[in-house]
Design a protein around this motif. Structure first.
Motif, PDB file in Angstrom:
ATOM      1  N   LEU A  92      44.324  37.859  26.675  1.00 44.39           N
ATOM      2  CA  LEU A  92      43.487  37.223  25.650  1.00 44.39           C
ATOM      3  C   LEU A  92      43.154  38.217  24.540  1.00 44.39           C
ATOM      4  O   LEU A  92      43.097  37.860  23.359  1.00 44.39           O
ATOM      5  CB  LEU A  92      42.205  36.694  26.309  1.00 44.39           C
ATOM      6  N   ASP A 149      43.493  42.826  32.189  1.00 43.01           N
ATOM      7  CA  ASP A 149      42.898  42.266  30.985  1.00 43.01           C
ATOM      8  C   ASP A 149      41.705  43.105  30.559  1.00 43.01           C
ATOM      9  O   ASP A 149      41.378  44.113  31.178  1.00 43.01           O
ATOM     10  CB  ASP A 149      42.524  40.791  31.190  1.00 43.01           C
ATOM     11  N   ASN A 150      41.092  42.683  29.481  1.00 41.64           N
ATOM     12  CA  ASN A 150      39.953  43.410  28.941  1.00 41.64           C
ATOM     13  C   ASN A 150      38.728  42.515  29.128  1.00 41.64           C
ATOM     14  O   ASN A 150      38.520  41.589  28.345  1.00 41.64           O
ATOM     15  CB  ASN A 150      40.217  43.683  27.458  1.00 41.64           C
ATOM     16  N   PRO A 151      37.949  42.739  30.199  1.00 40.16           N
ATOM     17  CA  PRO A 151      36.856  41.818  30.492  1.00 40.16           C
ATOM     18  C   PRO A 151      35.860  41.674  29.346  1.00 40.16           C
ATOM     19  O   PRO A 151      35.328  40.603  29.110  1.00 40.16           O
ATOM     20  CB  PRO A 151      36.175  42.444  31.714  1.00 40.16           C
ATOM     21  N   PHE A 152      35.632  42.767  28.616  1.00 44.98           N
ATOM     22  CA  PHE A 152      34.692  42.721  27.489  1.00 44.98           C
ATOM     23  C   PHE A 152      35.148  41.666  26.478  1.00 44.98           C
ATOM     24  O   PHE A 152      34.379  40.788  26.085  1.00 44.98           O
ATOM     25  CB  PHE A 152      34.632  44.109  26.831  1.00 44.98           C
ATOM     26  N   VAL A 153      36.417  41.740  26.095  1.00 45.29           N
ATOM     27  CA  VAL A 153      36.936  40.803  25.095  1.00 45.29           C
ATOM     28  C   VAL A 153      37.089  39.415  25.700  1.00 45.29           C
ATOM     29  O   VAL A 153      36.803  38.413  25.045  1.00 45.29           O
ATOM     30  CB  VAL A 153      38.296  41.280  24.541  1.00 45.29           C
ATOM     31  N   ASP A 154      37.523  39.356  26.958  1.00 46.91           N
ATOM     32  CA  ASP A 154      37.711  38.046  27.586  1.00 46.91           C
ATOM     33  C   ASP A 154      36.389  37.269  27.634  1.00 46.91           C
ATOM     34  O   ASP A 154      36.341  36.089  27.299  1.00 46.91           O
ATOM     35  CB  ASP A 154      38.260  38.200  29.015  1.00 46.91           C
ATOM     36  N   VAL A 155      35.311  37.944  28.038  1.00 51.51           N
ATOM     37  CA  VAL A 155      34.017  37.258  28.116  1.00 51.51           C
ATOM     38  C   VAL A 155      33.560  36.880  26.711  1.00 51.51           C
ATOM     39  O   VAL A 155      33.130  35.744  26.466  1.00 51.51           O
ATOM     40  CB  VAL A 155      32.964  38.144  28.824  1.00 51.51           C
ATOM     41  N   ALA A 156      33.674  37.837  25.775  1.00 52.81           N
ATOM     42  CA  ALA A 156      33.266  37.557  24.395  1.00 52.81           C
ATOM     43  C   ALA A 156      34.061  36.386  23.833  1.00 52.81           C
ATOM     44  O   ALA A 156      33.504  35.499  23.186  1.00 52.81           O
ATOM     45  CB  ALA A 156      33.471  38.798  23.532  1.00 52.81           C
ATOM     46  N   ALA A 157      35.364  36.376  24.105  1.00 57.31           N
ATOM     47  CA  ALA A 157      36.216  35.305  23.573  1.00 57.31           C
ATOM     48  C   ALA A 157      35.842  33.960  24.197  1.00 57.31           C
ATOM     49  O   ALA A 157      35.809  32.945  23.502  1.00 57.31           O
ATOM     50  CB  ALA A 157      37.682  35.622  23.834  1.00 57.31           C
ATOM     51  N   CYS A 158      35.535  33.962  25.500  1.00 57.95           N
ATOM     52  CA  CYS A 158      35.142  32.704  26.156  1.00 57.95           C
ATOM     53  C   CYS A 158      33.883  32.125  25.509  1.00 57.95           C
ATOM     54  O   CYS A 158      33.788  30.921  25.260  1.00 57.95           O
ATOM     55  CB  CYS A 158      34.882  32.931  27.644  1.00 57.95           C
ATOM     56  N   LEU A 159      32.927  33.007  25.221  1.00 60.63           N
ATOM     57  CA  LEU A 159      31.679  32.534  24.608  1.00 60.63           C
ATOM     58  C   LEU A 159      31.926  32.058  23.180  1.00 60.63           C
ATOM     59  O   LEU A 159      31.340  31.087  22.721  1.00 60.63           O
ATOM     60  CB  LEU A 159      30.634  33.655  24.617  1.00 60.63           C
ATOM     61  N   PHE A 160      32.815  32.762  22.502  1.00 59.71           N
ATOM     62  CA  PHE A 160      33.158  32.375  21.141  1.00 59.71           C
ATOM     63  C   PHE A 160      33.832  30.996  21.153  1.00 59.71           C
ATOM     64  O   PHE A 160      33.550  30.142  20.318  1.00 59.71           O
ATOM     65  CB  PHE A 160      34.086  33.437  20.533  1.00 59.71           C
ATOM     66  N   VAL A 184      31.726  37.338  17.248  1.00 57.07           N
ATOM     67  CA  VAL A 184      32.131  37.415  18.662  1.00 57.07           C
ATOM     68  C   VAL A 184      31.172  38.356  19.406  1.00 57.07           C
ATOM     69  O   VAL A 184      30.657  38.022  20.476  1.00 57.07           O
ATOM     70  CB  VAL A 184      33.601  37.913  18.789  1.00 57.07           C
ATOM     71  N   GLU A 237      33.971  38.769  35.530  1.00 62.78           N
ATOM     72  CA  GLU A 237      32.948  39.429  34.706  1.00 62.78           C
ATOM     73  C   GLU A 237      32.016  38.377  34.097  1.00 62.78           C
ATOM     74  O   GLU A 237      30.820  38.570  34.014  1.00 62.78           O
ATOM     75  CB  GLU A 237      33.644  40.248  33.608  1.00 62.78           C
ATOM     76  N   TYR A 238      32.586  37.251  33.691  1.00 65.97           N
ATOM     77  CA  TYR A 238      31.801  36.155  33.114  1.00 65.97           C
ATOM     78  C   TYR A 238      30.777  35.650  34.145  1.00 65.97           C
ATOM     79  O   TYR A 238      29.600  35.513  33.843  1.00 65.97           O
ATOM     80  CB  TYR A 238      32.745  35.029  32.688  1.00 65.97           C
ATOM     81  N   LEU A 263      28.344  37.171  22.291  1.00 68.38           N
ATOM     82  CA  LEU A 263      28.370  37.735  23.648  1.00 68.38           C
ATOM     83  C   LEU A 263      27.001  38.310  24.011  1.00 68.38           C
ATOM     84  O   LEU A 263      26.457  38.024  25.080  1.00 68.38           O
ATOM     85  CB  LEU A 263      29.437  38.835  23.742  1.00 68.38           C
ATOM     86  N   ARG A 281      48.249  48.039  25.478  1.00 73.18           N
ATOM     87  CA  ARG A 281      48.936  46.764  25.766  1.00 73.18           C
ATOM     88  C   ARG A 281      49.645  46.230  24.518  1.00 73.18           C
ATOM     89  O   ARG A 281      50.753  45.714  24.606  1.00 73.18           O
ATOM     90  CB  ARG A 281      47.927  45.715  26.260  1.00 73.18           C
TER      91      ARG A 281
END
Lengths: 204, 210
Positions: free
Chosen positions: B2, A11-22, B29, A99-100, B33, B98
């Motif tokens: 995601l 996965d892409n931790p940068f986007v995953d963390v950003a998406a979780c916060l969003f 977004v 990462e989160y 962050l 991906r």
């Protein structure tokens, strides 16, 4: 080939963390139901954007699934222990979650609250928000797969999160699901020790 | 997964809310962050650069970032007020791969979003993901202080997945760096930016004023 497969699952931790916060921001404004709607539409939209599949036989489908050629296994490493029981060996959101916890802190409670909402409104099988995306995607992707002319069906049996939290299907459903999956409850507990998700696949 | 899911929404979102809507979405977004990652304070540039090298600053979430310490930015008095930093690999490269192998191709809105950003915000995007990156860094810089001074992050150059590049010549002029030098950095890095003290009196700016 193996490298490409690894890259697809990662996965892409940068986007995953950003998406979780969003998502947490969405929940602040729209509550758990708003967050749930967003997660469901996100996963459904992803599945719909992927190509449909047709297989002549169940064996053809299983081969494609395990090799990662099927859309169902595009983002996760799947193994099968019976022709109808599939196992996700590692949750695709693990890296993002790690990462989160490293960068932000403990996973916000809203991620489990939204899962409780999902479990009460849809199906009781999720541990947190990531499971909602994962399981919704799998079900929506299954609708795009035909085996011998019949649409694939998937049902969640159990999930384990990184911290060890488990969510097993309700007692009244479990015997039927295990029978369809051709595994025993002892098998299930053994599988859950070192895997992330157990699900059953069938056609009607 | 995601990341691919979010990207699959871009086309739909751009059709419904316009590409401006997608820019706002990615910017929110990135902003969210950065804000949640908290504040950081450093005694001086060496301690900040060490933290960066060890992956302890918010900037490090993007991957391996190198502080180009041979490229110090000085103010009109000759004091060091910042450095140039280079991100080795764009964090979205794996996402693009991906998408290629799962969905098939990037949504058409990708280039439309980048183009709109280049026209309406600043001419520094090679694809839609640049919006989140650049906004994220701007916000992160606001949360970090070095020797009690607030920071600014200025985008200088970037190279996209297909090799297209963007060089912010105006920004380079202000900090006194030759655009050709930065272009050569793009052979080895995906993104180049400057972190500097906010409000520093830069040589290039003084010359511009004169």
């Amino acid at each position: 080939m193996a490298e490409r497969r690894k890259g697809l699952i990662a996965d892409n931790p940068f986007v995953d963390v950003a998406a979780c916060l969003f998502l947490e921001d969405i929940a602040d404004k729209q509550g758990a139901s708003g967050m749930n709607n967003y997660l469901v539409s996100l996963a459904t939209s992803l599945a719909k954007s992927m190509p449909e599949e047709e297989y002549a036989t169940w064996d053809d489908f299983l081969e494609s699934l395990v090799l990662g050629n099927s859309i169902i296994s595009a983002f996760e490493d799947v193994i099968t222990i019976t022709p109808h029981c599939a196992i996700t060996t590692e949750c695709p959101f693990t890296k993002g979650w790690q990462e989160y916890t490293k960068r932000i802190g403990t996973f916000s409670k809203i991620h489990t609250d939204v899962a409780e909402y999902y479990n009460s409104v849809y199906k009781p099988g999720t541990i947190n928000s990531m499971c909602i995306i994962h399981q919704t995607f799998r079900n929506a992707a299954a609708e795009r797969i035909k085996i011998a002319g019949k649409i694939l069906k998937i049902a969640q049996i159990a999930a384990v999160w990184e911290d060890g939290t488990r969510r097993i299907s309700p007692d009244e459903w479990l015997p039927v699901l295990l029978e369809k999956a051709q595994i025993s409850s002892t098998d299930l507990n053994m599988i859950l020790r070192n895997n992330a998700d157990v699900w059953v696949m069938y056609t009607e | 997964m995601l990341d691919v899911a979010l990207v699959s929404l871009i086309q739909d979102m751009s059709e419904k809310a316009g590409v401006e809507g997608t820019i706002q979405y990615w910017a929110r977004v990135g902003e969210s962050l950065a804000k949640r990652m908290g504040k950081e304070a450093y005694m001086g540039w060496p301690s900040f650069n060490v933290a960066l090298r060890e992956g302890r600053t918010a900037f490090s979430i993007e991957g391996s970032v190198t502080a180009l310490t041979d490229l110090a930015i000085t103010d009109v008095d000759g004091d060091v007020v910042g450095y140039i930093y280079a991100l080795e690999t764009c964090v979205f490269n794996p996402t693009i791969v991906r998408i290629r192998y799962s969905v098939g191709e990037l949504p058409r809105a990708d280039s439309a979003v980048a183009e709109e950003y280049n026209n309406s915000v600043r001419d520094t995007a090679v694809c839609n993901f640049c919006v989140i990156h650049q906004r994220f860094r701007e916000e992160v810089a606001k949360n970090i202080s070095i020797a009690d001074q607030a920071l600014d992050c200025v985008q200088l150059a970037n190279r996209g997945f297909t090799g297209d590049t963007k060089i912010a010549e105006d920004s380079l002029k202000k900090i006194g760096i030759n655009p050709e030098y930065v272009r050569s950095l793009l052979r080895n890095y995906a993104c180049v930016y400057a972190i500097l003290m906010r409000g520093a009196r830069l040589k290039g700016e003084e010359e511009e004023d004169e």
